[in-house]
Design an enzyme around this catalytic site. Sequence first.
Site, PDB file in Angstrom:
ATOM      1  N   ASN A 161      -6.085   0.119  -7.140  1.00 31.24           N
ATOM      2  CA  ASN A 161      -5.909   0.840  -8.402  1.00 31.24           C
ATOM      3  C   ASN A 161      -6.809   2.065  -8.436  1.00 31.24           C
ATOM      4  OD1 ASN A 161      -4.165  -1.214  -9.113  1.00 31.24           O
ATOM      5  ND2 ASN A 161      -5.778  -2.412 -10.106  1.00 31.24           N
ATOM      6  N   VAL A 162      -6.381   3.026  -9.245  1.00 34.28           N
ATOM      7  CA  VAL A 162      -7.149   4.280  -9.322  1.00 34.28           C
ATOM      8  C   VAL A 162      -7.882   4.383 -10.664  1.00 34.28           C
ATOM      9  CG1 VAL A 162      -5.723   5.516  -7.648  1.00 34.28           C
ATOM     10  CG2 VAL A 162      -5.029   5.493 -10.067  1.00 34.28           C
ATOM     11  N   HIS A 179      -7.332   3.618  -2.814  1.00 33.46           N
ATOM     12  CA  HIS A 179      -6.377   4.691  -3.139  1.00 33.46           C
ATOM     13  C   HIS A 179      -6.992   5.774  -4.006  1.00 33.46           C
ATOM     14  CE1 HIS A 179      -2.905   1.633  -2.310  1.00 33.46           C
ATOM     15  NE2 HIS A 179      -3.459   2.104  -1.201  1.00 33.46           N
ATOM     16  N   GLY A 204      -2.394  -9.507  -8.495  1.00 31.98           N
ATOM     17  CA  GLY A 204      -1.610  -8.456  -9.148  1.00 31.98           C
ATOM     18  C   GLY A 204      -1.122  -7.367  -8.238  1.00 31.98           C
ATOM     19  N   SER A 210       2.180  -6.254  -5.493  1.00 33.17           N
ATOM     20  CA  SER A 210       3.499  -6.607  -4.941  1.00 33.17           C
ATOM     21  C   SER A 210       3.416  -6.755  -3.427  1.00 33.17           C
ATOM     22  CB  SER A 210       4.504  -5.504  -5.294  1.00 33.17           C
ATOM     23  OG  SER A 210       4.035  -4.248  -4.759  1.00 33.17           O
ATOM     24  N   ALA A 265      -3.612 -12.087 -14.366  1.00 34.70           N
ATOM     25  CA  ALA A 265      -5.021 -11.883 -14.021  1.00 34.70           C
ATOM     26  C   ALA A 265      -5.938 -12.286 -15.171  1.00 34.70           C
ATOM     27  CB  ALA A 265      -5.235 -10.402 -13.673  1.00 34.70           C
TER      28      ALA A 265
HETATM   29  N1  APR Z   1      -1.363 -10.167 -13.835  1.00 32.29           N
HETATM   30  C1  APR Z   1      -1.219 -10.231 -12.489  1.00 32.29           C
HETATM   31  N2  APR Z   1      -0.214  -9.628 -11.814  1.00 32.29           N
HETATM   32  C2  APR Z   1       0.686  -8.928 -12.539  1.00 32.29           C
HETATM   33  C3  APR Z   1       0.608  -8.807 -13.942  1.00 32.29           C
HETATM   34  C4  APR Z   1      -0.468  -9.470 -14.592  1.00 32.29           C
HETATM   35  N3  APR Z   1      -0.620  -9.413 -15.924  1.00 32.29           N
HETATM   36  N4  APR Z   1       1.652  -8.038 -14.362  1.00 32.29           N
HETATM   37  C5  APR Z   1       2.345  -7.681 -13.257  1.00 32.29           C
HETATM   38  N5  APR Z   1       1.774  -8.223 -12.167  1.00 32.29           N
HETATM   39  C6  APR Z   1       2.157  -8.062 -10.763  1.00 32.29           C
HETATM   40  C7  APR Z   1       3.622  -7.826 -10.528  1.00 32.29           C
HETATM   41  O1  APR Z   1       4.291  -9.078 -10.392  1.00 32.29           O
HETATM   42  C8  APR Z   1       3.591  -7.068  -9.198  1.00 32.29           C
HETATM   43  O2  APR Z   1       3.596  -7.985  -8.105  1.00 32.29           O
HETATM   44  O3  APR Z   1       1.527  -6.884 -10.312  1.00 32.29           O
HETATM   45  C9  APR Z   1       2.261  -6.354  -9.224  1.00 32.29           C
HETATM   46  C10 APR Z   1       2.375  -4.853  -9.421  1.00 32.29           C
HETATM   47  O4  APR Z   1       3.034  -4.333  -8.289  1.00 32.29           O
HETATM   48  P1  APR Z   1       3.128  -2.741  -8.091  1.00 32.29           P
HETATM   49  O5  APR Z   1       3.566  -2.094  -9.356  1.00 32.29           O
HETATM   50  O6  APR Z   1       3.908  -2.542  -6.815  1.00 32.29           O
HETATM   51  O7  APR Z   1       1.620  -2.296  -7.870  1.00 32.29           O
HETATM   52  P2  APR Z   1       0.755  -2.452  -6.552  1.00 32.29           P
HETATM   53  O8  APR Z   1       1.095  -3.688  -5.803  1.00 32.29           O
HETATM   54  O9  APR Z   1      -0.651  -2.249  -6.934  1.00 32.29           O
HETATM   55  O10 APR Z   1       1.233  -1.172  -5.707  1.00 32.29           O
HETATM   56  C11 APR Z   1       0.491  -0.891  -4.566  1.00 32.29           C
HETATM   57  O11 APR Z   1       1.603   1.166  -4.278  1.00 32.29           O
HETATM   58  O12 APR Z   1       2.588   2.580  -5.572  1.00 32.29           O
HETATM   59  C12 APR Z   1       1.540   2.499  -4.726  1.00 32.29           C
HETATM   60  O13 APR Z   1      -0.585   3.471  -4.685  1.00 32.29           O
HETATM   61  C13 APR Z   1       0.267   2.694  -5.471  1.00 32.29           C
HETATM   62  O14 APR Z   1      -1.693   1.298  -5.483  1.00 32.29           O
HETATM   63  C14 APR Z   1      -0.283   1.291  -5.604  1.00 32.29           C
HETATM   64  C15 APR Z   1       0.333   0.577  -4.413  1.00 32.29           C
END
Ligand code: APR
Length: 253
Positions: free
Chosen positions: A107-108, A124, A195, A197, A239
């Site tokens: 996260n940023v 990131h 949290g 994907s 979380a």
């Molecule tokens: N608690 C925990 N997990 C959660 C919650 C919550 N309240 N709400 C959503 N999630 C999960 C979703 O199920 C999903 O798996 O958080 C994840 C968010 O996924 P993304 O939006 O893909 O974010 P992230 O995995 O951080 O993306 C990775 O990709 O887009 C680039 O640089 C960007 O840092 C980012 C990276």
Amino acid sequence: MSGPVPPIDELRERLRAAPSICVLTGAGMSAESGIATFRDALTGLWSRFDPAQLASEQGFRANPKLVWDWYAERRAGVRAAEPNAGHRALGGFAGRHPGRLTVISQNVDDLDQRAGNADTIRLHGDILEDRWLEPCARSPGCDTARASAGTPPRCAECGNALRPGVVWFGEALPLAALDAAESAVNCCAVMLVVGTSGAVWPAAGLAGRARRRGAFVAILNPHESEIDDEAHVVLRGTAATLLPALFDGSDRL
Ligand code: APR
């Protein structure tokens, strides 16, 4: 005759015994602070854009004002947000057990830092930081704080544009951050993956790296992720619910 130990209780006991713990966080870590997850960030005005287009140097050069405005809106959201109970659970543990927990964040935002994990590893970058789009010809480079107002702000001397201090699609991660993350993962006893994907590498690869080096890997996510099969246990939850349950109970770690 007691039944099988619930996964969360087994994980809590492993955390209690772990000399070193890594936590890899993704956008879901900040969702309960009101910061949209990356793939949800394009709601409303931005929903017609492709995040990979907006969060890229090419996208910025093609439409600097549009991308700058998108980041300005996200920055305002980060500044208005508060760390949630998940951030606070990790910050509280770090305060009680200095040096035992390493947060590695995709996260940023600055919510982990504001909750007490000052040395969070930022894979990131930092959305609240600016840097020059072109390498500044001066040494040391011009002070970004002196850029002229504008969208984006520019250097009054040469017109160089400011850009957010984040890693854009197609850009390499800061080597120092990636090295620090891999070193922490190599020697942790337990790794929590919270949290994310698991869609973006090399961050997503850290869970498998931890497992291959003998760590117990747990995924905390309300939904399935692309790296669930790297985990020894998957806890389906958020979380701000699961982390306090692991770290803050009456017998808190
Ligand atoms: N608690 C925990 N997990 C959660 C919650 C919550 N309240 N709400 C959503 N999630 C999960 C979703 O199920 C999903 O798996 O958080 C994840 C968010 O996924 P993304 O939006 O893909 O974010 P992230 O995995 O951080 O993306 C990775 O990709 O887009 C680039 O640089 C960007 O840092 C980012 C990276």
